[in-house]
Design an enzyme around this catalytic site. Sequence first.
Site, PDB file in Angstrom:
ATOM      1  CG  HIS A 177      -2.529   0.916   1.207  1.00 12.48           C
ATOM      2  ND1 HIS A 177      -1.878   2.183   1.727  1.00 12.48           N
ATOM      3  CD2 HIS A 177      -3.268   0.567   0.236  1.00 12.48           C
ATOM      4  CE1 HIS A 177      -3.320   2.353   1.516  1.00 12.48           C
ATOM      5  NE2 HIS A 177      -3.758   1.887   0.949  1.00 12.48           N
ATOM      6  CG  PHE A 178      -0.160   2.463  -2.917  1.00 13.47           C
ATOM      7  CD1 PHE A 178      -0.935   1.259  -3.316  1.00 13.47           C
ATOM      8  CD2 PHE A 178      -0.733   3.229  -2.422  1.00 13.47           C
ATOM      9  CE1 PHE A 178      -3.050   1.285  -3.411  1.00 13.47           C
ATOM     10  CE2 PHE A 178      -1.643   3.445  -2.323  1.00 13.47           C
ATOM     11  CZ  PHE A 178      -3.085   2.454  -2.763  1.00 13.47           C
TER      12      PHE A 178
END
Length: 155
Positions: free
Chosen positions: A54-55
């Site tokens: 994420h991410f």
Amino acid sequence: MGESDARIDYAEVMRRLPHRYPFLLVDRAEDFVAGTSITGVKNVTHNEPFFPGHFPIDPVMPGVLIVEAMAQTGALLMSKTMNVEVEGKVIMFMSIDGVRFRKPARPGDQLRMRVMVTKQRGDVFKFRGETFIDDKLAAEADFAAMVVTVEQPAS
């Protein structure tokens, strides 16, 4: 209340909250005023378990975890105010309203969760939470929690 009573170090956080890595999202707290307010502190590091997904290219702390950090800060305020023993009791999230995210949290940021009691009745507290990064509002929410007796520990 003395100056030292207004601060809650990591050891006391561990005694007062049942959460553990990777879900304990409060490192310490300050400005504790019983039944009124508290400021939780979370240092966001590059090795948080959620960042690889994420991410990977642009790591951002999930907003739901910022809300959880505010909720844990509220639980810490409740625990210390009511002197709730973790053994046999748990403080449970009841509701959340008006969540707004204004600034993403990234590795190296420090979250400062300012949580104020807006209403208390018995074992139920209602809160207003605001999370700041570099003195800028990053997230806000109204939420409620209550103390629940745990009959049998999960196995």
